[in-house]
Design an enzyme around this catalytic site. Sequence first.
Site, short mmCIF file in Angstrom:
data_model
loop_
_atom_site.label_atom_id
_atom_site.label_comp_id
_atom_site.label_asym_id
_atom_site.label_seq_id
_atom_site.Cartn_x
_atom_site.Cartn_y
_atom_site.Cartn_z
CG HIS A 101 -75.16 60.90 56.14
ND1 HIS A 101 -74.52 59.95 56.89
CD2 HIS A 101 -75.28 60.37 54.90
CE1 HIS A 101 -74.28 58.89 56.14
NE2 HIS A 101 -74.72 59.12 54.93
CG ASP A 104 -75.33 61.22 60.09
OD1 ASP A 104 -76.35 60.57 59.86
OD2 ASP A 104 -74.26 61.09 59.45
C1 XUL Z 1 -74.25 53.29 52.84
C2 XUL Z 1 -73.01 54.07 53.01
C3 XUL Z 1 -73.17 55.50 53.39
C4 XUL Z 1 -72.17 56.41 52.76
C5 XUL Z 1 -72.42 57.87 53.01
O1 XUL Z 1 -74.04 52.00 52.45
O2 XUL Z 1 -71.93 53.54 52.88
O3 XUL Z 1 -73.13 55.59 54.77
O4 XUL Z 1 -70.89 56.10 53.18
O5 XUL Z 1 -73.67 58.26 52.62
#
Ligand code: XUL
Length: 441
Positions: A101, A104
């Site tokens: 993300h 992150d």
């Molecule tokens: C949350 C989840 C996230 C997604 C990416 O449950 O799985 O980490 O994979 O946003």
Amino acid sequence: MSEIFANIGKIQYKGEGCGEELAFRYYNPDEKIMGRTMKDHLRFAMSYWHTLCGEGSDQFGSGTMQRSWTSTEDEMKKAELKVKAGFEIMEKLGIEYYCFHDRDIAPEADTLEETNKRLDIVADMLEKEMKRTGIKLLWGTSNCFTNPRFVHGAATSSEADVFAHAAAQVKKAMEVTKRLGGEGYVFWGGREGYETLLNTDMKLELDNLGRMLHMAVDYAAKIGFKGQFYIEPKPKEPTKHQYDFDTATVISFLRQYGLADKFKMNIEANHATLASHTFQHELRVSRINGMLGSIDANQGDLLLGWDTDQFPVNIYDSVLAMYEVLMAGGFTTGGLNFDAKARRASFDPSDIFYGYIAGMDTFAKGLRVAAKLIEDKVFEKNIEKRYSSFGSGIGKDIVSGKAGFEELEAYAMKKNVTVSTLMSGRQEMLENILNQYIFTK
Ligand code: XUL
Ligand code: CO
């Protein structure tokens, strides 16, 4: 440069029965299965968030993780150390992809402009490490759920300013993903859902979600981002009802908003079970609709009602997941991203390695068994026989559209259909065969 995990060397394939814990028993990266190397079949990826950012806190207690790379107060120094730790982990495990993300990799600043500058600085560092190691970006995404401004959602927020902010964030995250050669871009509906319908305009929220995804598709075309878009379904958490509830719901949404040819699914095992589906069910629904794109490999705890994101160790599930992947023709842009974290009590840095080894070996064994099941047509032979009545006679007339209600009534009047004229489903026999394959192949 000194190593962060100095006491851990490169994890090697040692084969079944090996006594070492920091070794692979089933994952032999260059071994060929059905004409493709294991590493190419599995396309393992490291999740940046759990692996490098997770602190081990829960509702009742603060962080436990012993992480040298987060011990500094300087947020940008922390970001730099995360890059270093992440690439060392991937190199040592032989993981060739990662996923992140935006938030992150780089910490948020006071303004969006400054935040974006920070993203560019960390992207430079990532690019350098990617060049050095050959490690690639499986997918990027934006975190439009942690910051309190997303309290009512992002694309589905009740506030237009928040929609605008989310759009700006996705735009930048997509640019960074493109710059780093990302093979995909994920939309997981962080807080795209509702807590109560008493204050919710569901139609407007869904229309706005459609609008956001169209903007993303248009912008990708504009900047030449060729990566695959994915939606990652999840039924609940953080909101009580997430709009991307499960694969069937998401496919129907995409079709309604004219987006079905632009998106595939990123299926997460723990999200499937939260939706009261099996992991295989979600993969199968994706596959038969031509939308199986990528996987977030993890597992939940069926006794707990939330997303525990554990490393996947259930061999039964990994076999059936890899069966669906192989039957879909294998991954193209997608892969197996370990959206998984070591437990709060597993706070030692080496626990990261034990977790990944467990997950990678579970899926490697899953791949080996699934390939054999397919080569021997174990399920296909039975399925062909089970549905053979649709290959001739009245069944063929139903499938070809030749028979309608009147013809079928005339046929049924002449036939006395009772259970004794039918074939057994043979579930237990198939479960027995599946177990034999798991034990012996
Ligand atoms: C949350 C989840 C996230 C997604 C990416 O449950 O799985 O980490 O994979 O946003
Ligand atoms: Co996920």
